[in-house]
Design a protein around this motif. Structure first.
Motif, PDB file in Angstrom:
ATOM      1  N   HIS A 112     -16.471  -4.129   1.341  1.00 27.84           N
ATOM      2  CA  HIS A 112     -16.035  -3.556   2.614  1.00 27.84           C
ATOM      3  C   HIS A 112     -14.512  -3.481   2.744  1.00 27.84           C
ATOM      4  CE1 HIS A 112     -15.956  -7.885   3.359  1.00 27.84           C
ATOM      5  NE2 HIS A 112     -15.097  -7.640   4.332  1.00 27.84           N
ATOM      6  N   ARG A 113     -13.782  -4.100   1.819  1.00 27.23           N
ATOM      7  CA  ARG A 113     -12.333  -4.133   1.908  1.00 27.23           C
ATOM      8  C   ARG A 113     -11.650  -3.457   0.720  1.00 27.23           C
ATOM      9  NH1 ARG A 113     -11.928  -9.319   2.991  1.00 27.23           N
ATOM     10  NH2 ARG A 113     -12.238  -8.885   5.167  1.00 27.23           N
ATOM     11  N   LEU A 114     -12.394  -3.069  -0.278  1.00 24.95           N
ATOM     12  CA  LEU A 114     -11.823  -2.535  -1.510  1.00 24.95           C
ATOM     13  C   LEU A 114     -11.005  -1.267  -1.274  1.00 24.95           C
ATOM     14  CD1 LEU A 114     -11.553  -2.867  -4.548  1.00 24.95           C
ATOM     15  CD2 LEU A 114     -13.669  -1.556  -4.805  1.00 24.95           C
ATOM     16  N   PHE A 115     -11.513  -0.364  -0.448  1.00 29.22           N
ATOM     17  CA  PHE A 115     -10.782   0.869  -0.164  1.00 29.22           C
ATOM     18  C   PHE A 115      -9.449   0.567   0.520  1.00 29.22           C
ATOM     19  CE2 PHE A 115      -9.747   4.391   2.728  1.00 29.22           C
ATOM     20  CZ  PHE A 115      -9.525   5.385   1.786  1.00 29.22           C
ATOM     21  N   ALA A 116      -9.461  -0.321   1.495  1.00 29.42           N
ATOM     22  CA  ALA A 116      -8.228  -0.675   2.209  1.00 29.42           C
ATOM     23  C   ALA A 116      -7.227  -1.335   1.275  1.00 29.42           C
ATOM     24  CB  ALA A 116      -8.543  -1.595   3.393  1.00 29.42           C
ATOM     25  N   THR A 117      -7.706  -2.182   0.367  1.00 25.19           N
ATOM     26  CA  THR A 117      -6.826  -2.837  -0.603  1.00 25.19           C
ATOM     27  C   THR A 117      -6.201  -1.820  -1.541  1.00 25.19           C
ATOM     28  OG1 THR A 117      -8.175  -4.839  -0.516  1.00 25.19           O
ATOM     29  CG2 THR A 117      -6.723  -4.598  -2.398  1.00 25.19           C
ATOM     30  N   CYS A 118      -7.025  -0.911  -2.070  1.00 19.72           N
ATOM     31  CA  CYS A 118      -6.504   0.126  -2.976  1.00 19.72           C
ATOM     32  C   CYS A 118      -5.521   1.035  -2.260  1.00 19.72           C
ATOM     33  CB  CYS A 118      -7.646   0.942  -3.558  1.00 19.72           C
ATOM     34  SG  CYS A 118      -8.674   0.025  -4.707  1.00 19.72           S
ATOM     35  N   TYR A 120      -3.603   0.244   0.283  1.00 22.25           N
ATOM     36  CA  TYR A 120      -2.374  -0.505   0.539  1.00 22.25           C
ATOM     37  C   TYR A 120      -1.528  -0.649  -0.724  1.00 22.25           C
ATOM     38  CZ  TYR A 120       0.681  -4.271   2.074  1.00 22.25           C
ATOM     39  OH  TYR A 120       1.770  -5.042   2.363  1.00 22.25           O
ATOM     40  N   PHE A 121      -2.159  -1.061  -1.823  1.00 22.81           N
ATOM     41  CA  PHE A 121      -1.400  -1.214  -3.060  1.00 22.81           C
ATOM     42  C   PHE A 121      -0.954   0.138  -3.614  1.00 22.81           C
ATOM     43  CE2 PHE A 121      -3.130  -5.455  -2.858  1.00 22.81           C
ATOM     44  CZ  PHE A 121      -2.039  -6.208  -3.262  1.00 22.81           C
ATOM     45  N   GLY A 122      -1.757   1.164  -3.402  1.00 22.85           N
ATOM     46  CA  GLY A 122      -1.346   2.516  -3.781  1.00 22.85           C
ATOM     47  C   GLY A 122      -0.129   2.975  -2.990  1.00 22.85           C
ATOM     48  N   ALA A 123      -0.091   2.634  -1.703  1.00 19.56           N
ATOM     49  CA  ALA A 123       1.065   2.991  -0.871  1.00 19.56           C
ATOM     50  C   ALA A 123       2.324   2.277  -1.344  1.00 19.56           C
ATOM     51  CB  ALA A 123       0.783   2.644   0.592  1.00 19.56           C
ATOM     52  N   MET A 124       2.184   1.025  -1.767  1.00 11.59           N
ATOM     53  CA  MET A 124       3.349   0.300  -2.287  1.00 11.59           C
ATOM     54  C   MET A 124       3.843   0.933  -3.590  1.00 11.59           C
ATOM     55  SD  MET A 124       2.817  -3.715  -1.431  1.00 11.59           S
ATOM     56  CE  MET A 124       1.092  -3.943  -1.813  1.00 11.59           C
ATOM     57  N   ILE A 125       2.924   1.310  -4.456  1.00 11.08           N
ATOM     58  CA  ILE A 125       3.310   1.953  -5.719  1.00 11.08           C
ATOM     59  C   ILE A 125       3.977   3.300  -5.445  1.00 11.08           C
ATOM     60  CG2 ILE A 125       2.366   3.022  -7.814  1.00 11.08           C
ATOM     61  CD1 ILE A 125       0.289   0.697  -7.805  1.00 11.08           C
ATOM     62  N   LEU A 126       3.434   4.075  -4.510  1.00  8.87           N
ATOM     63  CA  LEU A 126       4.038   5.358  -4.165  1.00  8.87           C
ATOM     64  C   LEU A 126       5.438   5.189  -3.592  1.00  8.87           C
ATOM     65  CD1 LEU A 126       1.185   7.498  -2.577  1.00  8.87           C
ATOM     66  CD2 LEU A 126       2.528   8.013  -4.608  1.00  8.87           C
ATOM     67  N   THR A 127       5.635   4.165  -2.783  1.00 11.41           N
ATOM     68  CA  THR A 127       6.961   3.914  -2.216  1.00 11.41           C
ATOM     69  C   THR A 127       7.971   3.621  -3.314  1.00 11.41           C
ATOM     70  OG1 THR A 127       5.935   3.013  -0.213  1.00 11.41           O
ATOM     71  CG2 THR A 127       8.254   2.499  -0.567  1.00 11.41           C
ATOM     72  N   LEU A 128       7.595   2.775  -4.249  1.00  6.90           N
ATOM     73  CA  LEU A 128       8.499   2.462  -5.360  1.00  6.90           C
ATOM     74  C   LEU A 128       8.721   3.678  -6.253  1.00  6.90           C
ATOM     75  CD1 LEU A 128       7.280  -1.118  -6.297  1.00  6.90           C
ATOM     76  CD2 LEU A 128       9.370  -0.479  -5.074  1.00  6.90           C
ATOM     77  N   PHE A 129       7.670   4.464  -6.478  1.00  2.32           N
ATOM     78  CA  PHE A 129       7.806   5.675  -7.287  1.00  2.32           C
ATOM     79  C   PHE A 129       8.770   6.656  -6.623  1.00  2.32           C
ATOM     80  CE2 PHE A 129       6.534   9.983  -8.454  1.00  2.32           C
ATOM     81  CZ  PHE A 129       6.661   9.910  -9.832  1.00  2.32           C
ATOM     82  N   ALA A 130       8.623   6.828  -5.308  1.00  2.83           N
ATOM     83  CA  ALA A 130       9.503   7.753  -4.581  1.00  2.83           C
ATOM     84  C   ALA A 130      10.958   7.305  -4.661  1.00  2.83           C
ATOM     85  CB  ALA A 130       9.062   7.864  -3.121  1.00  2.83           C
ATOM     86  N   ALA A 131      11.183   6.019  -4.702  1.00  6.34           N
ATOM     87  CA  ALA A 131      12.549   5.496  -4.745  1.00  6.34           C
ATOM     88  C   ALA A 131      13.151   5.584  -6.137  1.00  6.34           C
ATOM     89  CB  ALA A 131      12.570   4.052  -4.265  1.00  6.34           C
ATOM     90  N   PHE A 132      12.364   5.328  -7.164  1.00  6.90           N
ATOM     91  CA  PHE A 132      12.920   5.243  -8.518  1.00  6.90           C
ATOM     92  C   PHE A 132      12.820   6.540  -9.319  1.00  6.90           C
ATOM     93  CE2 PHE A 132      12.228   0.706  -7.693  1.00  6.90           C
ATOM     94  CZ  PHE A 132      13.466   0.216  -8.093  1.00  6.90           C
ATOM     95  N   TYR A 133      12.007   7.473  -8.884  1.00  2.56           N
ATOM     96  CA  TYR A 133      11.823   8.711  -9.639  1.00  2.56           C
ATOM     97  C   TYR A 133      13.112   9.531  -9.656  1.00  2.56           C
ATOM     98  CZ  TYR A 133      10.047  13.257 -11.071  1.00  2.56           C
ATOM     99  OH  TYR A 133       9.848  14.447 -11.717  1.00  2.56           O
TER     100      TYR A 133
END
Length: 183
Positions: A112-118, A120-133
């Motif tokens: 019941h929490r797997l989608f929310a976890t993915c 959230y962690f996907g959003a963190m990865i996207l934020t770092l990607f947007a900053a470092f790309y």
């Protein structure tokens, strides 16, 4: 939730047909070995560890605001995204002191929490990607927009993830939004 149900059902069918429960014993021994490798903490030490990590995470989040005036530069947007994401990771890790790391990881990947976890962690990865790309056509103005957009997405994903720990909270929010939007 349906996929998780079918996977669990399939596991029990396979292990039941073979006459031995291979999957559960393997999973149990792995988690047991992991928990045995960690020292046990007293209740007071767990509270202190939680408070320290949670506080440090939020302090780092607030420190990211120091880079907002320079967000229009590559260094400013990168440091802002890095501090903001690092603060969120440290704040999430603080709950490991209360539950223990194994229970926290199991809880994060519960059906019941797997989608929310993915999310959230996907959003963190996207934020770092947007900053470092650094690619062609990705100038400073595009970086600013992407970092701010990803940070907002990260905040919303954190809210959705947090609501997954409160019984029926996501159902109530979905109902309220659909009623507000007229959907």
């Amino acid at each position: 939730a349906t996929l998780c149900f079918h996977l669990a059902k399939g596991r029990s069918r396979i292990s039941g047909r073979m006459g031995w429960n291979l999957f559960q014993e393997e999973e149990k021994s792995y988690w047991q070995d992991f928990e045995d490798a960690l020292p046990s903490l007293t209740y007071q030490q767990r509270i202190y560890g939680f408070a320290f990590c949670f506080g440090a995470g939020w302090i780092i989040n607030f420190l990211s605001a120091a880079f907002l005036p320079r967000i229009n530069t590559v260094q400013g947007s990168t440091m802002f995204a890095l501090f903001y994401t690092l603060g969120n990771i440290i704040a999430i890790c603080s709950s490991c002191f209360l539950w223990g790391p194994c229970a926290q990881l199991k809880s994060m990947v519960a059906c019941h929490r797997l989608f929310a976890t993915c999310l959230y962690f996907g959003a963190m990865i996207l934020t770092l990607f947007a900053a470092f790309y650094q690619g062609p056509g990705y100038d400073d103005s595009a970086r600013i927009g992407a970092v701010i957009g990803c940070m907002i997405f990260q905040m919303l994903a954190l809210t959705w993830y947090t609501l997954s720990f409160i019984p029926y909270a996501r159902t109530i929010i979905k109902a309220a939004v659909s009623k507000f939007c007229g959907c």
